[in-house]
Design a protein around this motif. Structure first.
Motif, mmCIF file in Angstrom:
data_model
loop_
_atom_site.group_PDB
_atom_site.id
_atom_site.type_symbol
_atom_site.label_atom_id
_atom_site.label_comp_id
_atom_site.label_asym_id
_atom_site.label_seq_id
_atom_site.Cartn_x
_atom_site.Cartn_y
_atom_site.Cartn_z
ATOM 1 N N SER A 56 0.840 -1.200 0.000
ATOM 2 C CA SER A 56 0.000 0.000 0.000
ATOM 3 C C SER A 56 0.873 1.248 0.000
ATOM 4 O O SER A 56 2.056 1.207 0.319
ATOM 5 C CB SER A 56 -0.919 0.017 1.231
ATOM 6 O OG SER A 56 -0.141 0.072 2.427
ATOM 7 N N TYR A 57 0.241 2.359 -0.370
ATOM 8 C CA TYR A 57 0.910 3.671 -0.316
ATOM 9 C C TYR A 57 -0.166 4.727 -0.136
ATOM 10 O O TYR A 57 -1.346 4.498 -0.408
ATOM 11 C CB TYR A 57 1.727 3.922 -1.587
ATOM 12 C CG TYR A 57 0.910 4.045 -2.849
ATOM 13 C CD1 TYR A 57 0.480 5.289 -3.313
ATOM 14 C CD2 TYR A 57 0.542 2.916 -3.587
ATOM 15 C CE1 TYR A 57 -0.278 5.401 -4.459
ATOM 16 C CE2 TYR A 57 -0.220 3.019 -4.734
ATOM 17 C CZ TYR A 57 -0.624 4.271 -5.175
ATOM 18 O OH TYR A 57 -1.392 4.368 -6.314
ATOM 19 N N THR A 58 0.242 5.894 0.309
ATOM 20 C CA THR A 58 -0.684 7.001 0.519
ATOM 21 C C THR A 58 -0.458 8.051 -0.556
ATOM 22 O O THR A 58 0.680 8.359 -0.905
ATOM 23 C CB THR A 58 -0.478 7.629 1.908
ATOM 24 O OG1 THR A 58 -0.666 6.608 2.895
ATOM 25 C CG2 THR A 58 -1.470 8.754 2.148
ATOM 26 N N ASP A 64 -5.632 13.615 -2.350
ATOM 27 C CA ASP A 64 -5.508 12.166 -2.541
ATOM 28 C C ASP A 64 -4.872 11.531 -1.308
ATOM 29 O O ASP A 64 -4.061 10.627 -1.416
ATOM 30 C CB ASP A 64 -4.667 11.882 -3.795
ATOM 31 C CG ASP A 64 -4.655 10.397 -4.153
ATOM 32 O OD1 ASP A 64 -5.644 9.715 -3.832
ATOM 33 O OD2 ASP A 64 -3.667 9.924 -4.728
ATOM 34 N N HIS A 65 -5.243 12.042 -0.136
ATOM 35 C CA HIS A 65 -4.624 11.552 1.096
ATOM 36 C C HIS A 65 -5.385 10.335 1.605
ATOM 37 O O HIS A 65 -5.934 10.313 2.708
ATOM 38 C CB HIS A 65 -4.608 12.660 2.149
ATOM 39 C CG HIS A 65 -3.633 12.398 3.260
ATOM 40 N ND1 HIS A 65 -2.279 12.355 3.072
ATOM 41 C CD2 HIS A 65 -3.828 12.145 4.584
ATOM 42 C CE1 HIS A 65 -1.677 12.102 4.220
ATOM 43 N NE2 HIS A 65 -2.597 11.967 5.160
ATOM 44 N N VAL A 66 -5.441 9.294 0.762
ATOM 45 C CA VAL A 66 -6.075 8.030 1.119
ATOM 46 C C VAL A 66 -5.083 6.909 0.821
ATOM 47 O O VAL A 66 -4.108 7.095 0.103
ATOM 48 C CB VAL A 66 -7.390 7.798 0.339
ATOM 49 C CG1 VAL A 66 -8.413 8.851 0.685
ATOM 50 C CG2 VAL A 66 -7.133 7.790 -1.161
ATOM 51 N N THR A 67 -5.365 5.755 1.377
ATOM 52 C CA THR A 67 -4.478 4.611 1.183
ATOM 53 C C THR A 67 -4.884 3.835 -0.064
ATOM 54 O O THR A 67 -6.053 3.524 -0.255
ATOM 55 C CB THR A 67 -4.525 3.685 2.405
ATOM 56 O OG1 THR A 67 -4.171 4.435 3.577
ATOM 57 C CG2 THR A 67 -3.550 2.539 2.243
ATOM 58 N N HIS A 68 -3.918 3.554 -0.907
ATOM 59 C CA HIS A 68 -4.130 2.754 -2.114
ATOM 60 C C HIS A 68 -3.429 1.408 -1.932
ATOM 61 O O HIS A 68 -2.346 1.342 -1.352
ATOM 62 C CB HIS A 68 -3.567 3.467 -3.344
ATOM 63 C CG HIS A 68 -4.110 4.853 -3.537
ATOM 64 N ND1 HIS A 68 -5.334 5.094 -4.114
ATOM 65 C CD2 HIS A 68 -3.593 6.076 -3.226
ATOM 66 C CE1 HIS A 68 -5.556 6.393 -4.156
ATOM 67 N NE2 HIS A 68 -4.514 7.012 -3.613
ATOM 68 N N ASP A 109 -8.556 1.451 -4.021
ATOM 69 C CA ASP A 109 -8.795 2.002 -2.689
ATOM 70 C C ASP A 109 -9.481 0.993 -1.769
ATOM 71 O O ASP A 109 -9.681 1.269 -0.591
ATOM 72 C CB ASP A 109 -9.671 3.264 -2.779
ATOM 73 C CG ASP A 109 -9.033 4.355 -3.624
ATOM 74 O OD1 ASP A 109 -7.809 4.287 -3.852
ATOM 75 O OD2 ASP A 109 -9.758 5.274 -4.065
#
Length: 207
Positions: A56-58, A64-68, A109
């Motif tokens: 994962s990355y942020t 776009d400050h969510v975890t992918h 996401d």
């Protein structure tokens, strides 16, 4: 859009956003064509999944400050040494050399979607491997279009272009109508320059 000047200005703004959208469509189109070319032209070798890892990355920006999440598969496949361009070759005693590569899914996401991808190709499962004859990239054969193509980008840019093309059409029709009227025509009401008269005032009397 009360007059020709404002309508032409609005049309210019819409054309600017359409130009931005065209660049976005070009980027998505290049990605789609690249994937399509790889899946129909790269050579295929039989291989095996030797490691599976969910990562994962942020997103870098505040919007776009969510975890992918994405899944990374390590694969090994047998090809002649001169065709192994991944940069990693595994040699075991009594076995032919194996080419080692990394396959990554697109990002999502959803943790549920990432977990589904994690179990799609179990450890030590046999898979077909597409390998780039001119570079280090490798892909797994038979993946669904939803997984390998940038579906989110395609939908986003399609919606973007449809939205602004619709407004461009409305603006063009309005401008053609305004051009049939006098050049100084303005549908907006003129500002009142006369001071209020006595009839415009309301006296409130308290009893």
């Amino acid at each position: 859009m009360p007059n020709q000047g404002r309508t032409r200005f609005l049309r210019g703004v819409i054309l600017f956003f359409l130009a931005v959208g065209a660049l976005g469509c070009l980027s998505v189109g290049v990605s789609v064509l690249s994937e399509f070319h790889a899946r129909h032209n790269w050579p295929v070798a039989q291989g095996q999944v030797t490691a599976v890892d969910e990562k994962s990355y942020t997103g870098p920006s505040s919007r776009d400050h969510v975890t992918h999440y994405f899944v990374e598969y390590e694969v090994r496949f047998a090809v002649p040494a001169e065709q192994c361009l991944t940069g990693t070759t595994l040699v075991n005693d009594g076995e032919p050399p194996s080419c080692v590569g990394i396959v990554r899914t697109r990002s999502t996401d959803s943790t549920a979607t990432a977990n589904e991808w994690l179990t799609r190709h179990p450890l030590n499962s046999a898979v077909g491997i597409l390998h780039d004859p001119n570079g280090p990239d490798v892909k797994i054969v038979g993946e669904s279009s939803w997984l390998v193509y940038p579906v989110k980008g395609i939908l986003t840019m399609s919606g973007w272009m449809a939205f602004f093309l619709t407004f461009l059409n409305i603006t063009q029709r309005r401008l053609r109508f305004l051009e049939t009227l006098p050049e100084d025509y303005d549908a907006s009401p003129p500002p009142s320059s006369e001071p209020p008269g006595p009839n415009d005032l309301i006296d409130l009397k308290l009893s």
